[in-house]
Structures are given as structure tokens and as C-alpha cells.
Design an enzyme around this catalytic site. Structure first.
Site, PDB file in Angstrom:
ATOM      1  N   SER A 183       0.808  -1.233   0.000  1.00 33.83           N
ATOM      2  CA  SER A 183       0.000   0.000   0.000  1.00 33.83           C
ATOM      3  C   SER A 183       0.833   1.271   0.000  1.00 33.83           C
ATOM      4  CB  SER A 183      -0.907   0.021   1.228  1.00 33.83           C
ATOM      5  OG  SER A 183      -1.731  -1.102   1.245  1.00 33.83           O
ATOM      6  N   HIS A 234     -23.033  -6.503  14.090  1.00 26.50           N
ATOM      7  CA  HIS A 234     -23.183  -7.817  14.728  1.00 26.50           C
ATOM      8  C   HIS A 234     -24.460  -7.821  15.577  1.00 26.50           C
ATOM      9  CE1 HIS A 234     -19.271  -8.892  13.434  1.00 26.50           C
ATOM     10  NE2 HIS A 234     -18.623  -8.981  14.562  1.00 26.50           N
ATOM     11  N   CYS A 292     -14.799  -7.700  19.048  1.00 29.35           N
ATOM     12  CA  CYS A 292     -16.027  -6.961  18.725  1.00 29.35           C
ATOM     13  C   CYS A 292     -17.272  -7.536  19.401  1.00 29.35           C
ATOM     14  CB  CYS A 292     -16.218  -6.934  17.203  1.00 29.35           C
ATOM     15  SG  CYS A 292     -15.801  -8.487  16.378  1.00 29.35           S
TER      16      CYS A 292
HETATM   17  P1  NAP Z   1      -8.218  -6.086   6.566  1.00 28.22           P
HETATM   18  O1  NAP Z   1      -9.332  -5.322   5.985  1.00 28.22           O
HETATM   19  O2  NAP Z   1      -7.783  -7.351   5.926  1.00 28.22           O
HETATM   20  O3  NAP Z   1      -6.948  -5.099   6.682  1.00 28.22           O
HETATM   21  C1  NAP Z   1      -5.692  -5.524   7.112  1.00 28.22           C
HETATM   22  C2  NAP Z   1      -4.770  -4.331   7.308  1.00 28.22           C
HETATM   23  O4  NAP Z   1      -3.525  -4.786   7.825  1.00 28.22           O
HETATM   24  C3  NAP Z   1      -4.467  -3.610   6.008  1.00 28.22           C
HETATM   25  O5  NAP Z   1      -4.304  -2.240   6.245  1.00 28.22           O
HETATM   26  C4  NAP Z   1      -3.134  -4.235   5.617  1.00 28.22           C
HETATM   27  O6  NAP Z   1      -2.353  -3.433   4.786  1.00 28.22           O
HETATM   28  C5  NAP Z   1      -2.483  -4.340   6.965  1.00 28.22           C
HETATM   29  N1  NAP Z   1      -1.384  -5.306   6.923  1.00 28.22           N
HETATM   30  C6  NAP Z   1      -1.436  -6.604   6.556  1.00 28.22           C
HETATM   31  N2  NAP Z   1      -0.199  -7.138   6.554  1.00 28.22           N
HETATM   32  C7  NAP Z   1       0.652  -6.148   6.926  1.00 28.22           C
HETATM   33  C8  NAP Z   1       2.058  -6.070   7.089  1.00 28.22           C
HETATM   34  N3  NAP Z   1       2.851  -7.121   6.870  1.00 28.22           N
HETATM   35  N4  NAP Z   1       2.599  -4.890   7.490  1.00 28.22           N
HETATM   36  C9  NAP Z   1       1.803  -3.834   7.696  1.00 28.22           C
HETATM   37  N5  NAP Z   1       0.473  -3.828   7.544  1.00 28.22           N
HETATM   38  C10 NAP Z   1      -0.097  -4.982   7.159  1.00 28.22           C
HETATM   39  O7  NAP Z   1      -8.491  -6.467   8.063  1.00 28.22           O
HETATM   40  P2  NAP Z   1      -9.357  -5.696   9.193  1.00 28.22           P
HETATM   41  O8  NAP Z   1     -10.708  -6.234   9.209  1.00 28.22           O
HETATM   42  O9  NAP Z   1      -9.167  -4.230   9.056  1.00 28.22           O
HETATM   43  O10 NAP Z   1      -8.673  -6.232  10.505  1.00 28.22           O
HETATM   44  C11 NAP Z   1      -7.328  -6.031  10.823  1.00 28.22           C
HETATM   45  C12 NAP Z   1      -7.046  -6.692  12.156  1.00 28.22           C
HETATM   46  O11 NAP Z   1      -7.790  -6.049  13.166  1.00 28.22           O
HETATM   47  C13 NAP Z   1      -7.481  -8.156  12.224  1.00 28.22           C
HETATM   48  O12 NAP Z   1      -6.467  -9.028  11.812  1.00 28.22           O
HETATM   49  C14 NAP Z   1      -7.832  -8.342  13.670  1.00 28.22           C
HETATM   50  O13 NAP Z   1      -6.658  -8.728  14.373  1.00 28.22           O
HETATM   51  C15 NAP Z   1      -8.230  -6.966  14.108  1.00 28.22           C
HETATM   52  N6  NAP Z   1      -9.694  -6.862  14.248  1.00 28.22           N
HETATM   53  C16 NAP Z   1     -10.213  -6.724  15.483  1.00 28.22           C
HETATM   54  C17 NAP Z   1     -11.553  -6.640  15.659  1.00 28.22           C
HETATM   55  C18 NAP Z   1     -12.132  -6.616  17.012  1.00 28.22           C
HETATM   56  O14 NAP Z   1     -12.875  -7.486  17.326  1.00 28.22           O
HETATM   57  N7  NAP Z   1     -11.833  -5.636  17.827  1.00 28.22           N
HETATM   58  C19 NAP Z   1     -12.411  -6.659  14.577  1.00 28.22           C
HETATM   59  C20 NAP Z   1     -11.881  -6.774  13.303  1.00 28.22           C
HETATM   60  C21 NAP Z   1     -10.502  -6.864  13.159  1.00 28.22           C
HETATM   61  P3  NAP Z   1      -2.347  -3.669   3.170  1.00 28.22           P
HETATM   62  O15 NAP Z   1      -3.589  -3.013   2.658  1.00 28.22           O
HETATM   63  O16 NAP Z   1      -1.116  -2.968   2.736  1.00 28.22           O
HETATM   64  O17 NAP Z   1      -2.315  -5.152   2.934  1.00 28.22           O
HETATM   65  N1  12T Z   2     -11.507 -13.636  13.479  1.00 34.54           N
HETATM   66  O1  12T Z   2      -9.950  -9.293  16.836  1.00 34.54           O
HETATM   67  O2  12T Z   2     -13.378 -12.961  11.848  1.00 34.54           O
HETATM   68  O3  12T Z   2     -10.099 -11.253  17.666  1.00 34.54           O
HETATM   69  O4  12T Z   2     -14.885 -11.598  12.603  1.00 34.54           O
HETATM   70  C1  12T Z   2     -12.244 -10.085  15.330  1.00 34.54           C
HETATM   71  C2  12T Z   2     -13.093 -10.488  14.324  1.00 34.54           C
HETATM   72  C3  12T Z   2     -10.926 -12.022  15.068  1.00 34.54           C
HETATM   73  C4  12T Z   2     -10.352 -10.449  16.795  1.00 34.54           C
HETATM   74  C5  12T Z   2     -13.764 -12.123  12.639  1.00 34.54           C
HETATM   75  C6  12T Z   2     -11.774 -12.447  14.072  1.00 34.54           C
HETATM   76  C7  12T Z   2     -11.188 -10.855  15.694  1.00 34.54           C
HETATM   77  C8  12T Z   2     -12.849 -11.687  13.706  1.00 34.54           C
END
Ligand code: NAP
Ligand code: 12T
Length: 352
Positions: free
Chosen positions: A42, A253, A130
Site C-alpha cells: 500500500s 453484529h 467486537c
Molecule cells: P483487513 O481489511 O484485511 O486489513 C488488514 C490491514 O492490515 C491492512 O491495512 C493491511 O495493509 C495491513 N497489513 C497486513 N499485513 C501487513 C504487514 N505485513 N505490514 C503492515 N500492515 C499490514 O483487516 P481488518 O478487518 O481491518 O482487521 C485487521 C485486524 O484487526 C485483524 O487481523 C484483527 O486482528 C483486528 N480486528 C479486530 C476486531 C475486534 O474485534 N476488535 C475486529 C476486526 C478486526 P495492506 O492493505 O497494505 O495489505
Molecule cells: N476472526 O480481533 O473474523 O479477535 O470476525 C475479530 C473479528 C478475530 C479479533 C472475525 C476475528 C477478531 C474476527
């Protein structure tokens, strides 16, 4: 002069990161600058922040030089590797992944419930899962008033929780089905869980698997709800069991929650009255007018919506309810920015 902050968003191009940027735009936090970080893929991409275009940079340890607050949402392995690098360089980390949630040294915070846990931070604060967050917002007022003995929850989770690639996969499957494709001809490479061996279509389906399977044949997502609830409510005795289900909803959700309270003076009416006053809660509960929370109406709202409160027909202290919130906002980006606002208000934006 008031202190202003240099803020970094790690995973800025993701489903959660995009919402973090939005939440920062309207935050009360005094922001001096915002730095957007993602993978090499990115690098150079431009994203808007308050009518200015910011250039996404590649995440490296020195990205955190001069940063006061770093919001992480790029997956657990990135947090494990880079959160300590950020802290080393003087930044406070709010981490959205499951990497540090159960670490006894790391506060796990829903500001409406346990904001005071922030006082004991050592540089990293964890944002709960979440599904846990919205359940805590709805149930903590009830726990405070009547005590909670047990929780049984079934979730109906939106696909955006699984990231941008899962959203894309569902949309393509839905289009293919409407175009006449048979379910067995749909393409599934990500859901129910990218890292697991088998993949199934979510279009017009319901999948009782979120994250990988773990002990006792519960999934890791289900274990997160159990363990995080005990930590946030500071109660190892509370009984919790969860069934987590993915449904073909994009954002928001929903949860069917059954509780048993300790104090038998609780009534449907008294619980409704409590929730009318509760921080972060909107009561939507009028069966006579068909009023109840719906995922579609929760999109882009910060609150947690509660309705369908009714007594169990057999268990005296048992109650059922329906709890809905935007998984990308209260479930992730808003809770993280809210934690940052709390840290600022409490004078805790510092590493020790
Ligand atoms: P997503 O849409 O797949 O986005 C992933 C993000 O991580 C993108 O910005 C990606 O950048 C970046 N990334 C991936 N590999 C990387 C690397 N090697 N170095 C730097 N950046 C990297 O996923 P998302 O739904 O936003 O979720 C991201 C994470 O947040 C999840 O894996 C999870 O751990 C956490 N999460 C938490 C909750 C919660 O329950 N609180 C909910 C959802 C997600 P690029 O675009 O450059 O690939
Ligand atoms: N697998 O942050 O898939 O622990 O909806 C949040 C959401 C992990 C997390 C999902 C996941 C987390 C999901």
C-alpha cells in the site's frame, strides 16, 4: 498550551483502519498529525483525513519515532512484532488484535465498563473482541445492579469483521447466485476462516465457525468471548458459553443473549429502566410497535442497541435479549479511539 498528539494508524488501508481514520476525524482528541501505516503493497496510496490527502507509508520499527499514540489493526502477528517497537519509541499502543488481550500486564478496556483499568497500563492497551464489547456495554449495567451468574450468547456476525477480502468474497458470491450460479459452483477462498483448511460459501448461508477450532470444540472466537468477559468484568466465577455464527450481513453484529441474574428483584421493566440510563446504550424495545434493534440500523452508529428483553419462561432469574452494534465502530475503531480519548482525559498518554 494544551498537549497535542502525533497519532499513527497501523493497518490504515483495512476495514477497521478506514473506520479509525473516520473516528479520528471527529474525535475530541487534540491531534497534531496523523501517520498512516500499512504493508509495502500500500506504500504511496493516498487516503483522505479532514480534507487533506495523506500518503500511506510502509510499516517499519522507526515509523513510531515521534508518535504519541499508535492504533494497531493489522493482525495479531504484526502487533506482536511492532507494538513493542512503538512502546520502545515512546508511543502508547491501543491494539485491536487478540495478541495481548489476555496478558495480565495489559488492560482490556471498554470505557463504559472498566475505564479505570487504564491506570495500570505499561504502554499497551488491548481493545476487546467486537462481539465481547457490545455484550459488555449491554450487560455491565445489569451486573452492577443485580449481579450476573451466567451468560449464554449466540452471535449473528457480519462479514466485515473478517476484513476487506471477506467482504469482497461475499459480494461476489451474492452476485453469482443472483446471476443463476449454483451454490456448489461458488468461489470460496477465505470464509469461514482464512487460515483454516476448508472454505464454504457464505452467500444465503449461515456458518457456525468464526476463527479456528480450539479446546472442547469451541472456536477461538467463542473462547475470546468467554475469557475476555471474565477479565473485563473482573469475575472468574461468572459462567459464560458462546456460539459464534457468521451470516451474510455486511456490517453490524447481532447477539441473542440469555442471562441469569443473582438478585431476584430484577424485572423486565427494571432492566429496561437501567438500560435507558446506561452509557453507550440505546434501548429499542417496544414489541407492540415492532420496535427492536436491527443490524442495518446500527451501521455507522457508535451506540449499542438493546431490545426484545423478556423473562425466561422457566428460570426465575433468567432473561433474554437482542443486542446489536456496528462491529467496525463500537466493536473496533470507535472503542479504540474512545480509549485514546480516555487516556488523554486521565493524563495517561505516556509510557512507563
Ligand atoms: P483487513 O481489511 O484485511 O486489513 C488488514 C490491514 O492490515 C491492512 O491495512 C493491511 O495493509 C495491513 N497489513 C497486513 N499485513 C501487513 C504487514 N505485513 N505490514 C503492515 N500492515 C499490514 O483487516 P481488518 O478487518 O481491518 O482487521 C485487521 C485486524 O484487526 C485483524 O487481523 C484483527 O486482528 C483486528 N480486528 C479486530 C476486531 C475486534 O474485534 N476488535 C475486529 C476486526 C478486526 P495492506 O492493505 O497494505 O495489505
Ligand atoms: N476472526 O480481533 O473474523 O479477535 O470476525 C475479530 C473479528 C478475530 C479479533 C472475525 C476475528 C477478531 C474476527
Amino acid at each position: 498550551m494544551e498537549k497535542t498528539y502525533h497519532v499513527a494508524v497501523v493497518g490504515a488501508t483495512g476495514a477497521v483502519g478506514a473506520k479509525m481514520i473516520e473516528m479520528l476525524e471527529t474525535s475530541s482528541l487534540p491531534i497534531e498529525s496523523v501517520k498512516l501505516l500499512a504493508s509495502k503493497r500500500s506504500k504511496g496510496k493516498k487516503l483522505a483525513f479532514k480534507n487533506k490527502l495523506l500518503t500511506v507509508e510502509e510499516l517499519v520499527p522507526d515509523s513510531f519515532k515521534g508518535i504519541d499514540i499508535a492504533l494497531f489493526s493489522a493482525g495479531g502477528s504484526i502487533s506482536k512484532k511492532f507494538a513493542p517497537e512503538a512502546v520502545k519509541r515512546g508511543a502508547v499502543v491501543v491494539d485491536n488484535t487478540s495478541a495481548f488481550r489476555m496478558d495480565p500486564e495489559v488492560p482490556l478496556v471498554v470505557p463504559e465498563v472498566n475505564e479505570s483499568a487504564l491506570h495500570s497500563h505499561h504502554g499497551i492497551i488491548a481493545n476487546p473482541n467486537c462481539s465481547t464489547i457490545q455484550m459488555m456495554v449491554a450487560l455491565d449495567p445489569i451486573r452492577q445492579a443485580y449481579g450476573l451468574d451466567r451468560i449464554i450468547v449466540s452471535t449473528y456476525q457480519a462479514v466485515s469483521g473478517a476484513g476487506m477480502s471477506a467482504i469482497k468474497e461475499l459480494k461476489e458470491q451474492l452476485q453469482d447466485m443472483l446471476d443463476g450460479k449454483q451454490p456448489e459452483d461458488l468461489t470460496a477462498n477465505i470464509l469461514p476462516c482464512g487460515s483454516d483448511a476448508k472454505h464454504y460459501p457464505l452467500a444465503f448461508n449461515a456458518l457456525p465457525q468464526i476463527d479456528v477450532f480450539s479446546d472442547e470444540d469451541y472456536t477461538y472466537e467463542e473462547w475470546k468471548m468467554v475469557n475476555e468477559t471474565k477479565k473485563i468484568m473482573s469475575d472468574n466465577q461468572i459462567k459464560v458459553a458462546a456460539t459464534c455464527v457468521r451470516i451474510p450481513v455486511l456490517q453490524g453484529h447481532s447477539e441473542s443473549i440469555y442471562i441469569e441474574v443473582k438478585d431476584s428483584s430484577a424485572t423486565v421493566r427494571s432492566i429496561q429502566d437501567l438500560l435507558l440510563q446506561a452509557p453507550g446504550v440505546v434501548l429499542q424495545d417496544d414489541p407492540s410497535e415492532q420496535i427492536y434493534p436491527q443490524a442495518l440500523n446500527s451501521v455507522n452508529k457508535k451506540e449499542t442497541f438493546v431490545g426484545r428483553i423478556r423473562r425466561d419462561l422457566d428460570v426465575n432469574n433468567g432473561f433474554h435479549m437482542w443486542v446489536v452494534s456496528d462491529n467496525l465502530l463500537k466493536g473496533a475503531a470507535w472503542n479504540s479511539v474512545q480509549i485514546a480519548e480516555s487516556l488523554h482525559r486521565l493524563g495517561l498518554v505516556r509510557v512507563n
